[in-house]
Design a protein around this motif. Structure first.
Motif, PDB file in Angstrom:
ATOM      1  N   VAL A  96       6.535  -9.856  -6.761  1.00  0.00           N
ATOM      2  CA  VAL A  96       5.583  -9.005  -7.483  1.00  0.00           C
ATOM      3  C   VAL A  96       4.216  -9.033  -6.800  1.00  0.00           C
ATOM      4  O   VAL A  96       3.551  -7.995  -6.665  1.00  0.00           O
ATOM      5  CB  VAL A  96       5.474  -9.446  -8.958  1.00  0.00           C
ATOM      6  N   ILE A  97       3.794 -10.214  -6.360  1.00  0.00           N
ATOM      7  CA  ILE A  97       2.508 -10.341  -5.665  1.00  0.00           C
ATOM      8  C   ILE A  97       2.517  -9.509  -4.377  1.00  0.00           C
ATOM      9  O   ILE A  97       1.523  -8.838  -4.050  1.00  0.00           O
ATOM     10  CB  ILE A  97       2.213 -11.822  -5.368  1.00  0.00           C
ATOM     11  N   ARG A  98       3.628  -9.535  -3.641  1.00  0.00           N
ATOM     12  CA  ARG A  98       3.760  -8.709  -2.428  1.00  0.00           C
ATOM     13  C   ARG A  98       3.509  -7.243  -2.741  1.00  0.00           C
ATOM     14  O   ARG A  98       2.796  -6.528  -2.018  1.00  0.00           O
ATOM     15  CB  ARG A  98       5.168  -8.840  -1.836  1.00  0.00           C
ATOM     16  N   ASP A  99       4.137  -6.771  -3.819  1.00  0.00           N
ATOM     17  CA  ASP A  99       4.066  -5.346  -4.135  1.00  0.00           C
ATOM     18  C   ASP A  99       2.670  -4.940  -4.594  1.00  0.00           C
ATOM     19  O   ASP A  99       2.185  -3.854  -4.248  1.00  0.00           O
ATOM     20  CB  ASP A  99       5.111  -5.007  -5.196  1.00  0.00           C
ATOM     21  N   ILE A 100       2.014  -5.791  -5.391  1.00  0.00           N
ATOM     22  CA  ILE A 100       0.630  -5.504  -5.788  1.00  0.00           C
ATOM     23  C   ILE A 100      -0.254  -5.430  -4.539  1.00  0.00           C
ATOM     24  O   ILE A 100      -1.082  -4.524  -4.396  1.00  0.00           O
ATOM     25  CB  ILE A 100       0.121  -6.578  -6.765  1.00  0.00           C
ATOM     26  N   ASN A 101      -0.062  -6.378  -3.630  1.00  0.00           N
ATOM     27  CA  ASN A 101      -0.851  -6.395  -2.403  1.00  0.00           C
ATOM     28  C   ASN A 101      -0.618  -5.128  -1.573  1.00  0.00           C
ATOM     29  O   ASN A 101      -1.562  -4.573  -0.995  1.00  0.00           O
ATOM     30  CB  ASN A 101      -0.515  -7.626  -1.575  1.00  0.00           C
ATOM     31  N   ALA A 102       0.629  -4.688  -1.497  1.00  0.00           N
ATOM     32  CA  ALA A 102       0.936  -3.486  -0.713  1.00  0.00           C
ATOM     33  C   ALA A 102       0.226  -2.265  -1.289  1.00  0.00           C
ATOM     34  O   ALA A 102      -0.302  -1.422  -0.547  1.00  0.00           O
ATOM     35  CB  ALA A 102       2.446  -3.256  -0.674  1.00  0.00           C
ATOM     36  N   VAL A 103       0.211  -2.154  -2.613  1.00  0.00           N
ATOM     37  CA  VAL A 103      -0.505  -1.052  -3.257  1.00  0.00           C
ATOM     38  C   VAL A 103      -1.997  -1.124  -2.943  1.00  0.00           C
ATOM     39  O   VAL A 103      -2.631  -0.129  -2.565  1.00  0.00           O
ATOM     40  CB  VAL A 103      -0.273  -1.072  -4.789  1.00  0.00           C
ATOM     41  N   GLN A 104      -2.575  -2.333  -3.078  1.00  0.00           N
ATOM     42  CA  GLN A 104      -4.011  -2.490  -2.838  1.00  0.00           C
ATOM     43  C   GLN A 104      -4.365  -2.198  -1.383  1.00  0.00           C
ATOM     44  O   GLN A 104      -5.408  -1.585  -1.104  1.00  0.00           O
ATOM     45  CB  GLN A 104      -4.459  -3.907  -3.211  1.00  0.00           C
ATOM     46  N   LEU A 105      -3.509  -2.606  -0.444  1.00  0.00           N
ATOM     47  CA  LEU A 105      -3.778  -2.336   0.966  1.00  0.00           C
ATOM     48  C   LEU A 105      -3.823  -0.837   1.232  1.00  0.00           C
ATOM     49  O   LEU A 105      -4.652  -0.352   2.018  1.00  0.00           O
ATOM     50  CB  LEU A 105      -2.716  -3.011   1.844  1.00  0.00           C
ATOM     51  N   ALA A 106      -2.932  -0.094   0.563  1.00  0.00           N
ATOM     52  CA  ALA A 106      -2.945   1.364   0.714  1.00  0.00           C
ATOM     53  C   ALA A 106      -4.204   1.963   0.093  1.00  0.00           C
ATOM     54  O   ALA A 106      -4.826   2.866   0.671  1.00  0.00           O
ATOM     55  CB  ALA A 106      -1.692   1.968   0.083  1.00  0.00           C
ATOM     56  N   LEU A 107      -4.599   1.460  -1.076  1.00  0.00           N
ATOM     57  CA  LEU A 107      -5.831   1.943  -1.707  1.00  0.00           C
ATOM     58  C   LEU A 107      -7.036   1.656  -0.826  1.00  0.00           C
ATOM     59  O   LEU A 107      -7.931   2.501  -0.666  1.00  0.00           O
ATOM     60  CB  LEU A 107      -6.014   1.288  -3.077  1.00  0.00           C
ATOM     61  N   ASN A 108      -7.073   0.437  -0.251  1.00  0.00           N
ATOM     62  CA  ASN A 108      -8.197   0.065   0.618  1.00  0.00           C
ATOM     63  C   ASN A 108      -8.347   1.035   1.783  1.00  0.00           C
ATOM     64  O   ASN A 108      -9.467   1.375   2.190  1.00  0.00           O
ATOM     65  CB  ASN A 108      -8.005  -1.345   1.168  1.00  0.00           C
ATOM     66  N   LYS A 109      -7.227   1.495   2.309  1.00  0.00           N
ATOM     67  CA  LYS A 109      -7.256   2.356   3.489  1.00  0.00           C
ATOM     68  C   LYS A 109      -7.525   3.813   3.139  1.00  0.00           C
ATOM     69  O   LYS A 109      -8.280   4.502   3.843  1.00  0.00           O
ATOM     70  CB  LYS A 109      -5.934   2.228   4.249  1.00  0.00           C
ATOM     71  N   TYR A 110      -6.902   4.287   2.072  1.00  0.00           N
ATOM     72  CA  TYR A 110      -6.919   5.727   1.806  1.00  0.00           C
ATOM     73  C   TYR A 110      -7.875   6.150   0.694  1.00  0.00           C
ATOM     74  O   TYR A 110      -8.199   7.333   0.589  1.00  0.00           O
ATOM     75  CB  TYR A 110      -5.505   6.212   1.489  1.00  0.00           C
ATOM     76  N   ASN A 111      -8.345   5.213  -0.113  1.00  0.00           N
ATOM     77  CA  ASN A 111      -9.307   5.544  -1.156  1.00  0.00           C
ATOM     78  C   ASN A 111      -9.979   4.259  -1.628  1.00  0.00           C
ATOM     79  O   ASN A 111      -9.639   3.717  -2.684  1.00  0.00           O
ATOM     80  CB  ASN A 111      -8.632   6.250  -2.328  1.00  0.00           C
ATOM     81  N   PRO A 112     -10.946   3.772  -0.875  1.00  0.00           N
ATOM     82  CA  PRO A 112     -11.603   2.501  -1.230  1.00  0.00           C
ATOM     83  C   PRO A 112     -12.304   2.522  -2.586  1.00  0.00           C
ATOM     84  O   PRO A 112     -12.600   1.452  -3.140  1.00  0.00           O
ATOM     85  CB  PRO A 112     -12.627   2.308  -0.094  1.00  0.00           C
ATOM     86  N   ASP A 113     -12.552   3.718  -3.122  1.00  0.00           N
ATOM     87  CA  ASP A 113     -13.208   3.808  -4.435  1.00  0.00           C
ATOM     88  C   ASP A 113     -12.226   3.605  -5.592  1.00  0.00           C
ATOM     89  O   ASP A 113     -12.655   3.418  -6.736  1.00  0.00           O
ATOM     90  CB  ASP A 113     -13.883   5.173  -4.595  1.00  0.00           C
ATOM     91  N   ALA A 114     -10.927   3.641  -5.300  1.00  0.00           N
ATOM     92  CA  ALA A 114      -9.928   3.502  -6.362  1.00  0.00           C
ATOM     93  C   ALA A 114      -9.848   2.045  -6.828  1.00  0.00           C
ATOM     94  O   ALA A 114      -9.907   1.115  -6.025  1.00  0.00           O
ATOM     95  CB  ALA A 114      -8.564   3.968  -5.877  1.00  0.00           C
ATOM     96  N   GLU A 115      -9.687   1.877  -8.126  1.00  0.00           N
ATOM     97  CA  GLU A 115      -9.622   0.541  -8.740  1.00  0.00           C
ATOM     98  C   GLU A 115      -8.220   0.306  -9.294  1.00  0.00           C
ATOM     99  O   GLU A 115      -7.667   1.157  -9.991  1.00  0.00           O
ATOM    100  CB  GLU A 115     -10.642   0.444  -9.871  1.00  0.00           C
TER     101      GLU A 115
END
Length: 361
Positions: free
Chosen positions: A167-186
């Motif tokens: 589960v931690i892997r998957d949360i991290n993968a989502v956050q890494l994508a947000l960091n790259k493609y929309n840093p304003d997303a929470e």
């Protein structure tokens, strides 16, 4: 005298025929495969999709294989009892399909060295125990990218089950994508401490939407979050199986676990005597993680970019955990040009930079 000799001959002949018949029956015995599920096969998520793999086994091998499954098995002492009973009743290969089944599987395997075991999502191997997992983080990365591009509120929800590496892997993968493609997303995370609890999952989805979340992801097994999103006009990504029928307006796509290829391969290997204990990771390249289709509600340019990312993941030119990656404290964990290895992914216990919450104890 001749009658006595003839009688003995016939008696011996009948005994021989009986032995041959018995051997014939024995030779025709099907290969027995057992499955242990943490949830019901009707969860329309994790356990349902494993059971689809079991059914694919039966279709592929026909009467050469006989399968058995036990559903709704709690993680702990009950799991050990269920696994032991399958081993005692002549099952040649047993698949245990939840993280909490790891230690019970190893304990039973030690007592039944002639039985082969495969444990899903774990990290402990032994001579007759292999492990397997799907690279769900690849699908989560695509979900994170799509959410980053589609969100209007810049608030993305993630319904989490338990704080285990998967589960931690998957949360991290989502956050890494947000960091790259929309840093304003929470990213907003709610832990429900259950794999399958439709009530809790629906409550979590509603609580997120009350806070302005407009796209919901999940690592739980029921379609309740999808249904809640559909009722309230939000979007959602399905987990483990195709959940499109549960939210015709909400569903943008599902990250589907396709266990059939792996189950067929491993059963064949045990039957052939070529099976070896190993740690198997299968993802998009192996067609073990698939996104069957994208909803028409996703703009065409976003779909095209998502499909390009999938093609790169399959080709090995894109890896969600390629550096540089920092943890929540801002420390560099994965340098540029490096990829977090499977050994580290298997036991990951830290969040990447940007995840707003801590890992529950």
């Amino acid at each position: 005298m001749k009658k006595i000799v003839l009688k003995k001959f016939l008696t011996g002949l009948m005994a021989a025929v009986a032995i041959v018949a018995a051997l014939g029956v024995q030779a025709a015995e099907p290969f027995k495969v057992g499955f242990v599920y943490v949830g019901p096969i009707g969860d329309h998520g994790w356990s349902y999709q494993h059971d689809q793999g079991r059914l694919a086994l039966e279709k592929h091998f026909g009467d050469k294989v006989k399968t058995t499954y036990v559903e709704n098995v709690p993680e702990g002492a009950d799991a050990e009892r269920v696994i032991r009973n399958l081993a005692k009743t002549g099952h040649d290969l047993i698949f245990t399909t939840s993280f909490g089944f790891m230690n019970p599987t190893l304990k039973v395997a030690k007592r039944f060295p002639k039985v082969t075991f495969e444990h899903a999502t774990g990290y402990k191997l032994s001579k007759n125990v292999g492990t397997y997992i799907s690279n769900t983080y690849e699908g989560r990365y695509i979900a994170g990218f799509t959410a980053a591009k589609m969100t209007k509120s810049n608030k993305i929800g993630f319904i989490a089950s338990f704080p285990i590496p998967e589960v931690i892997r998957d949360i991290n993968a989502v956050q890494l994508a947000l960091n790259k493609y929309n840093p304003d997303a929470e990213l907003k995370i709610i832990w429900v401490n259950s794999w399958f609890d439709p009530g809790k999952e629906a409550d979590a989805a509603n609580a997120m939407m009350d806070q302005g979340v407009d796209i919901i992801l999940q690592h739980t097994d029921s379609p309740a979050a999808m249904q809640a999103a559909d009722r309230r006009g939000a979007f959602a990504v399905g987990q483990a199986s195709d959940m499109s029928k549960f939210g015709k307006k909400a569903h943008i796509f599902s990250v589907v676990d396709n266990w059939s290829p792996f189950y067929i391969k491993r059963v064949q290997q045990v039957m052939d005597g070529t099976w070896k204990s190993e740690d198997h990771w299968g993802g998009m390249a192996e067609e073990e993680i698939v996104i069957p289709e994208f909803s028409d509600s996703i703009p065409a340019d976003i779909v095209a970019e998502a499909q390009a990312l999938i093609a790169q993941i399959k080709a090995g030119t894109l890896h969600p955990f390629a550096g540089p990656i920092k943890n929540k404290a801002g420390e560099l964990i994965v340098a540029e040009g490096e990829i977090l290895p499977h050994a580290d992914l298997a036991g990951i216990n830290w969040f990447v930079e940007g995840v707003p919450s801590e890992i529950p104890k």
